[in-house]
Design an enzyme around this catalytic site. Structure first.
Site, PDB file in Angstrom:
ATOM      1  N   TYR A   1      49.847  96.685   5.267  1.00  0.00           N
ATOM      2  CA  TYR A   1      50.651  96.555   6.481  1.00  0.00           C
ATOM      3  C   TYR A   1      50.036  97.346   7.635  1.00  0.00           C
ATOM      4  CZ  TYR A   1      55.052  96.154   9.143  1.00  0.00           C
ATOM      5  OH  TYR A   1      56.004  95.864  10.086  1.00  0.00           O
TER       6      TYR A   1
ATOM      7  N   ALA B   1      46.877  98.205   8.020  1.00  0.00           N
ATOM      8  CA  ALA B   1      45.647  97.536   8.455  1.00  0.00           C
ATOM      9  C   ALA B   1      45.961  96.309   9.299  1.00  0.00           C
ATOM     10  CB  ALA B   1      44.809  97.148   7.243  1.00  0.00           C
TER      11      ALA B   1
ATOM     12  N   LYS C   1      48.684  95.741  11.111  1.00  0.00           N
ATOM     13  CA  LYS C   1      49.247  96.118  12.405  1.00  0.00           C
ATOM     14  C   LYS C   1      48.203  96.777  13.311  1.00  0.00           C
ATOM     15  CE  LYS C   1      53.340  94.492  11.698  1.00  0.00           C
ATOM     16  NZ  LYS C   1      53.804  93.306  12.446  1.00  0.00           N
TER      17      LYS C   1
ATOM     18  N   VAL D   1      54.472  81.035  10.256  1.00  0.00           N
ATOM     19  CA  VAL D   1      53.440  81.539  11.157  1.00  0.00           C
ATOM     20  C   VAL D   1      52.082  81.705  10.475  1.00  0.00           C
ATOM     21  CG1 VAL D   1      55.140  82.705  12.598  1.00  0.00           C
ATOM     22  CG2 VAL D   1      53.991  83.989  10.763  1.00  0.00           C
TER      23      VAL D   1
ATOM     24  N   SER E   1      53.299  98.156  14.959  1.00  0.00           N
ATOM     25  CA  SER E   1      54.214  99.090  14.291  1.00  0.00           C
ATOM     26  C   SER E   1      53.615 100.475  14.441  1.00  0.00           C
ATOM     27  CB  SER E   1      54.345  98.738  12.809  1.00  0.00           C
ATOM     28  OG  SER E   1      54.971  99.786  12.087  1.00  0.00           O
TER      29      SER E   1
ATOM     30  N   ILE F   1      63.436 101.017  12.108  1.00  0.00           N
ATOM     31  CA  ILE F   1      64.538 100.249  12.675  1.00  0.00           C
ATOM     32  C   ILE F   1      65.392  99.690  11.542  1.00  0.00           C
ATOM     33  CG2 ILE F   1      65.163  98.373  14.245  1.00  0.00           C
ATOM     34  CD1 ILE F   1      63.489 100.586  15.575  1.00  0.00           C
TER      35      ILE F   1
END
Length: 245
Positions: A148, A150, A152, A58, A136, A181
């Site tokens: 992470y 920043a 999200k 991706v 998240s 999770i």
């Protein structure tokens, strides 16, 4: 059969939340395209669910373009895209190498942009559909996850903007915001951190991949046909505050 005959592409489909979503959607009658970087696991997941396996990185524009082209050639259209693929490279910001910052931003934020752009091109002026990105609860801030968090937070802004831009074509764009999770990613978390996360969650436990998958099912199905630009938290209530002692 809430997705009967709908064509849905899922990234990060080989493991965890993506695999749970793939299995759930298969049972709901969807025609599926499963995308992931891990070829062997992807083939196994696709075989188990009757999905078309399409390898995809991706973070690579050419890989995303090729993957969506292959999906459209095989399926004829896309009614839904659920994008889960992501990575973490945790550290306090003062210890974080620039390459770890850039890798997380590239995969999680730029990857979301590339997938959403390809999805909108597949749907725009052809058929309305639903795009589900993955944010998240960490986008609100979390120790050791500046990159992470920043990324999200960027996904939330991207979701809201795309919902504004694509509404005229009947394309809905929403984001999931999972909490803690049980996945391969969270399996690496130290036990003390896990215990603190559970203690701060009103429901008093971690979440299961299938619980996020059901939220994705709602957002892809016609049951959410008047919902766009929203962030749906799947976090056991942690966002509203810690459970009382």
């Amino acid at each position: 059969m809430r997705l009967k005959d709908k064509v849905v592409l899922i990234t990060g489909a080989a493991h965890g939340i993506g695999r749970a979503t793939l299995e759930l959607f298969a049972g709901e009658g969807a025609r599926l395209v499963a995308c992931d970087l891990e070829a062997a696991s992807l083939q196994e997941a696709a075989k188990a669910t009757g999905a078309l396996a399409v390898p995809m990185d991706v973070a690579d524009p050419l890989s995303v373009e090729k993957g969506f082209r292959e999906a459209l050639e095989a399926m004829g259209r896309l009614d839904g895209v659920v994008h889960y693929a992501g990575i973490t490279r945790d550290n306090f910001h003062w210890k974080m190498p620039l390459e770890d910052w850039e890798a997380v931003i590239r995969v999680n934020l730029t990857g979301s942009f590339l997938v959403a752009k390809a999805a909108s091109e597949a749907m725009r002026e052809k058929n309305p559909g639903s795009i589900v990105l993955t944010a998240s609860r960490v986008y609100l801030g979390n120790l050791g996850q500046a990159n992470y968090s920043a990324a999200k937070a960027g996904v939330v802004g991207l979701t809201r903007t795309l919902a504004l831009e694509l509404g005229r074509w009947g394309i809905r764009v929403n984001a999931l915001a999972p909490g803690f999770i049980e996945t391969r990613m969270t399996a690496k978390v130290p036990e003390k951190v896990r215990e603190k996360a559970i203690a701060a969650t009103p429901l008093g436990r971690t979440g299961k991949p299938i619980e996020v998958a059901y939220a994705a099912l709602f957002l892809v199905s016609d049951e959410s046909s008047y919902i766009t630009g929203q962030v749906l938290f799947v976090d056991g209530g942690r966002t509203i505050g810690a459970a009382p002692a």
